[in-house]
Every structure is written in structure tokens, then in C-alpha cells.
Design an enzyme around this catalytic site. Sequence first.
Site, short mmCIF file in Angstrom:
data_model
loop_
_atom_site.label_atom_id
_atom_site.label_comp_id
_atom_site.label_asym_id
_atom_site.label_seq_id
_atom_site.Cartn_x
_atom_site.Cartn_y
_atom_site.Cartn_z
N GLU A 2 1.95 -22.67 8.51
CA GLU A 2 0.59 -22.97 8.07
C GLU A 2 0.37 -24.49 8.12
O GLU A 2 1.24 -25.24 7.75
CB GLU A 2 0.48 -22.46 6.62
CG GLU A 2 -0.84 -22.65 6.00
CD GLU A 2 -1.94 -22.06 6.84
OE1 GLU A 2 -1.97 -20.85 7.00
OE2 GLU A 2 -2.76 -22.85 7.35
N PHE A 3 -0.79 -24.90 8.58
CA PHE A 3 -1.04 -26.34 8.69
C PHE A 3 -2.22 -26.82 7.84
O PHE A 3 -2.76 -27.89 8.07
CB PHE A 3 -1.24 -26.74 10.15
CG PHE A 3 -0.01 -26.50 10.99
CD1 PHE A 3 1.02 -27.43 11.01
CD2 PHE A 3 0.15 -25.32 11.67
CE1 PHE A 3 2.18 -27.20 11.73
CE2 PHE A 3 1.30 -25.06 12.41
CZ PHE A 3 2.32 -26.00 12.43
N LEU A 4 -2.62 -25.99 6.88
CA LEU A 4 -3.79 -26.39 6.08
C LEU A 4 -3.41 -27.51 5.11
O LEU A 4 -2.27 -27.62 4.67
CB LEU A 4 -4.34 -25.19 5.30
CG LEU A 4 -3.46 -24.45 4.30
CD1 LEU A 4 -3.41 -25.15 2.96
CD2 LEU A 4 -3.99 -23.06 4.12
N ALA A 42 -2.62 -47.03 4.32
CA ALA A 42 -1.55 -47.47 3.43
C ALA A 42 -2.02 -47.24 2.00
O ALA A 42 -3.22 -47.20 1.72
CB ALA A 42 -1.27 -48.94 3.66
N LYS A 94 -3.75 -13.62 -13.15
CA LYS A 94 -4.30 -14.21 -11.92
C LYS A 94 -5.01 -13.14 -11.09
O LYS A 94 -6.11 -13.35 -10.59
CB LYS A 94 -3.11 -14.76 -11.09
CG LYS A 94 -3.25 -16.19 -10.66
CD LYS A 94 -1.91 -16.65 -10.10
CE LYS A 94 -2.06 -17.34 -8.80
NZ LYS A 94 -0.82 -17.78 -8.19
N CYS A 124 3.97 -30.80 -0.31
CA CYS A 124 4.54 -30.59 1.03
C CYS A 124 5.37 -31.76 1.55
O CYS A 124 6.57 -31.61 1.78
CB CYS A 124 3.41 -30.28 2.01
SG CYS A 124 2.40 -28.92 1.44
C1 UGA Z 1 -0.04 -31.68 4.24
C2 UGA Z 1 -0.39 -31.68 5.74
O1 UGA Z 1 -1.42 -32.64 6.00
C3 UGA Z 1 -0.85 -30.30 6.20
O2 UGA Z 1 -1.06 -30.30 7.60
C4 UGA Z 1 0.23 -29.28 5.85
O3 UGA Z 1 -0.14 -27.97 6.23
C5 UGA Z 1 0.49 -29.32 4.36
O4 UGA Z 1 0.92 -30.65 4.00
C6 UGA Z 1 1.52 -28.29 4.02
O5 UGA Z 1 2.65 -28.37 4.53
O6 UGA Z 1 1.20 -27.31 3.33
P1 UGA Z 1 -1.44 -31.93 1.96
O7 UGA Z 1 -0.11 -32.16 1.31
O8 UGA Z 1 -2.37 -30.95 1.36
O9 UGA Z 1 -1.23 -31.45 3.50
O10 UGA Z 1 -2.22 -33.30 1.98
P2 UGA Z 1 -2.41 -34.53 2.99
O11 UGA Z 1 -3.85 -34.74 3.16
O12 UGA Z 1 -1.59 -34.42 4.18
O13 UGA Z 1 -1.87 -35.73 2.09
C7 UGA Z 1 -0.50 -35.81 1.68
C8 UGA Z 1 -0.26 -37.12 0.97
O14 UGA Z 1 -0.31 -38.21 1.89
C9 UGA Z 1 -1.28 -37.45 -0.12
O15 UGA Z 1 -0.61 -38.00 -1.24
C10 UGA Z 1 -2.17 -38.48 0.54
O16 UGA Z 1 -2.81 -39.34 -0.38
C11 UGA Z 1 -1.18 -39.23 1.41
N1 UGA Z 1 -1.79 -39.93 2.56
C12 UGA Z 1 -2.41 -39.24 3.53
C13 UGA Z 1 -1.70 -41.32 2.63
O17 UGA Z 1 -1.11 -41.98 1.75
N2 UGA Z 1 -2.26 -41.95 3.71
C14 UGA Z 1 -2.89 -41.29 4.70
O18 UGA Z 1 -3.36 -41.95 5.66
C15 UGA Z 1 -2.97 -39.90 4.61
#
Ligand code: UGA
Length: 436
Positions: free
Chosen positions: A151-153, A252, A35, A260
Site C-alpha cells: 500500500e502506498f497511501l 527540511a 470500533k 511508516c
Molecule cells: C508514508 C509514505 O509517504 C506513503 O507513500 C506510504 O504508503 C506510507 O508512509 C506507509 O508506508 O503507510 P505517511 O507516513 O502517512 O506516508 O506520511 P508522509 O507524508 O510520507 O510523511 C512522513 C513524515 O515525513 C512526516 O513526519 C512528514 O512531516 C515528513 N516529511 C515529509 C518531511 O519532513 N519533509 C518532506 O518533504 C516530506
Amino acid sequence: MKIAVAGTGYVGLVAGVCFAEQGYDVTCVDVDEKKIELMRQGISPIYEDGLEELMKKNNARGTLHYTTDYVEAYKDADAIFIGVGTPEMPDGSANLSYIATVSRQIAESVEKDCLVVVKSTVPVGTNDKVEQFIKDFLVHDVKVEVASNPEFLAQGTAVHDTLHAARIIIGTESREAEALLMKIYEPFGLPIVSVKRRSAEMIKYACNDFLALKISYMNDIANLCELVGADITDVAKGMCYDERIGSRFLNAGIGFGGSCFPKDTKALKFLAKEHGYQLRTVEACVAVNADQKTRLFEKAKDRMISFSGLKVAVLGLTFKAGTDDLREAPSIDNIKLLLQGGADIYAYDPKGEERAKLIFPEGKLDKGTMNYVSSPEEALDQANICFVFTEWKEMKDLTPADFKEKMHTPLVYDGRNLYSPEAMKDAGVEYYSIGR
Ligand code: UGA
């Protein structure tokens, strides 16, 4: 200022690259020599929008380095950010073994005073333990403090989320640590919320679990919508005008996945239990999500006599669009069930195929077969059923006529509510989605 970053996954690598972009001298540390070699060539081990460009740029200007030699990286660093994984243990608790390993390596390497910053998501109280652990094993007579900087990304938008974060959370126990972190983040020009360490650790879980709860709530309401003849997309449209509710995370679908939400909801539930408290809201969120993931499969099972020998088109494998990650993806649970039922699966995903093959190798699997194709059209060709698991643009671009014309029997189970039920019906497609 010299910064070292431990771990080159989503959290560590993106943080390291963004610090370098702000002009810091950054060394990313990982145990995986292959890596490291790739990253030196400017190749990112993860697919993340904009990441490789920034890696190449900062590699070239000499601000970004990669190594497996942690002693060299840590010994004279001003700040060491820990971004290693904290995966889920079988009982739902967070596995802190990678954090412990890095802490020990830091203790044995640092030769000058430094700040250790925990970016990984860790249970409340872990930073205290990390600090004690490092002090216990320190080899040189130096001062080491630990700070929390969750981290909140989100995956897929990681670089953007880091450079344009809504806020930076820092959790410190001393003015010196607070001042150093403030200084490190100054060039980002973002709002900084400074709290104590344990509150910072809790903010991370509270945010993730709140968002997960929001999704499970919408899924719960969606399931009720189906029973009472309402449409969840219209309901969400009506809800989002209320600023107290907001417009995001109201979609939904087939439940949340990723590295996460599933892990962090279980970890908080576990933490509460450890302290003799039952976190009922989060428990409900986890339970709703577990059922939601296979809701469409159950519907299809009720509709069919058997899946045996049927060509099943699977559109989307990753847990969401914009990433090649399949961790906890609802597609996995569904594909397992379909293969148990004897289905011949033809799966398409623009980024997830390689990782999917590690879980479901091509060929005969269980009672069915697993096949990968290079376009949604190929997956749909003569298919008996189609499942949509990820909201990739390639899926959104499909029209009702595509399903009708290409499939043998136009029967579609859409876990992402991508198409209009009316348009599907008008085109002669039997269409099931979530909460509509
Ligand atoms: C999530 C959080 O959004 C970030 O803020 C956080 O930093 C991150 O976890 C972490 O702890 O590292 P992530 O898991 O990359 O980020 O993705 P999301 O976009 O939050 O989606 C998570 C899941 O929820 C996905 O399966 C997505 O499809 C689902 N989701 C999201 C829904 O089913 N409905 C929604 O309205 C939004």
C-alpha cells in the site's frame, strides 16, 4: 466477488471502503467490537479526509459490512486482504504476530478456494511464510494462495491516494493469482505493475526508505546551510527543477515521524543485517533523523539558562498536518525534554489533542505542566518561547505580528520553516528555523 479485509486501521479500512466504492461486496473484520459498532453507524475510528462520507454511502447501499466474526467473513470470500499492523519490535525488526494470528484464523475459516493478499508492510519473504503457515493449518480441503499488494497511501490523503494511486503493485507466484488481482483492480483504472512476491515486498520498503532518505538528506544539507550561510528553501527551489530529483519530499524540518518511515527504515536495516549486509545509506538516514528531531530543542537549550517556570507554546502535536496521529511525532521527544526542564507547556493542535492526552495527560508532569488550549493565539498569549512542530493551516496563517504582539518574549523555534525569517526579524521576533 466477495472481499474480506482483516484489520481496520489506515491500510485495511481505507482499502475496504475503496473496494466497496468500486462496487465489491466487502466485509471489514476487526477484533474491537466498539470500533465495529461505530463503523456500522458510519463513524470512522480514524480521522481521514473523505473517509466517513464513503463509509456512510457504501454502508447505505449495502456493499460495506463490519464484523468481529472472522469465520463468517472469511469462509466464502474470493479474496481476503490483510491490512493489520506490523509494529516495530525493540530490536527494530517488524512484529509479525498480528499477521500470524490472522493467517491462522484464515486457515481455520476458509471453505472455498481463495486468494490471501498481504497489504501490510512485511519483510521480504514473509508472504512465502504466510502461505506455508496457512497451508499448515488449513481445516478444509481448499486451495489458498498468497499474493503481495503493498500500500502506498499517505495519512491525511489516504482515500485520494488509494482511488488515484500512481500505480498498483501486485506480487504473485501464479497466473491465477495475478489474473484475480488484475480483475479486482480493473475498475480503479490505474497502472498495474505485476512482479514476483518478494520483489513486491521489497518495492514497498525501497520506496518508503528512499523517501525517508530524501528527507534526511535535505535535513543534513539544511544543517550545513546554517553553517555556511545558505538557505535550504532556496536550495530546494533550485534543485526541484531537475526532473531526476523532483519537487516533493525536499522539505527540511524536524525530521520524519509517523507509523511508516521510522519503522520501515529500521526494519530494512534489520533485514539487511540478518542477511549479513550493512545498509549504510539507510543507517545514515536513521541516524540523521534521530538527531534532527531535537535539534531545535538543543538550540533553545543553549539560548536559555533554564526552561523552569517558562510558558512554552507548542503549536502542533501530530507527526504531520491532516492527521490525528502522533506516532513517532517529533513533538513527543521535544515535549518530554521540555517537561524534564520544568516548562509549563501550552499546546495547540486542531486534531491531535485527544491522542496527545494519552501520552501527556493534562496537569503536572515530570518537572513541568502540560496544558491544552483551543487556539494558537491562546497558546501564544504571554508565552516565553514558541515551538512549531506541525504545519497545520492554523499555524501557517499566523503572522509575525501575532507572535510579536501576543508573546511575552517573542522567541520562536519553527521546525517547519513556515515563516519568512526577514519578516519575523522586521516584526521584532527572534526566530530560528531549519537550514535558513
Ligand atoms: C508514508 C509514505 O509517504 C506513503 O507513500 C506510504 O504508503 C506510507 O508512509 C506507509 O508506508 O503507510 P505517511 O507516513 O502517512 O506516508 O506520511 P508522509 O507524508 O510520507 O510523511 C512522513 C513524515 O515525513 C512526516 O513526519 C512528514 O512531516 C515528513 N516529511 C515529509 C518531511 O519532513 N519533509 C518532506 O518533504 C516530506
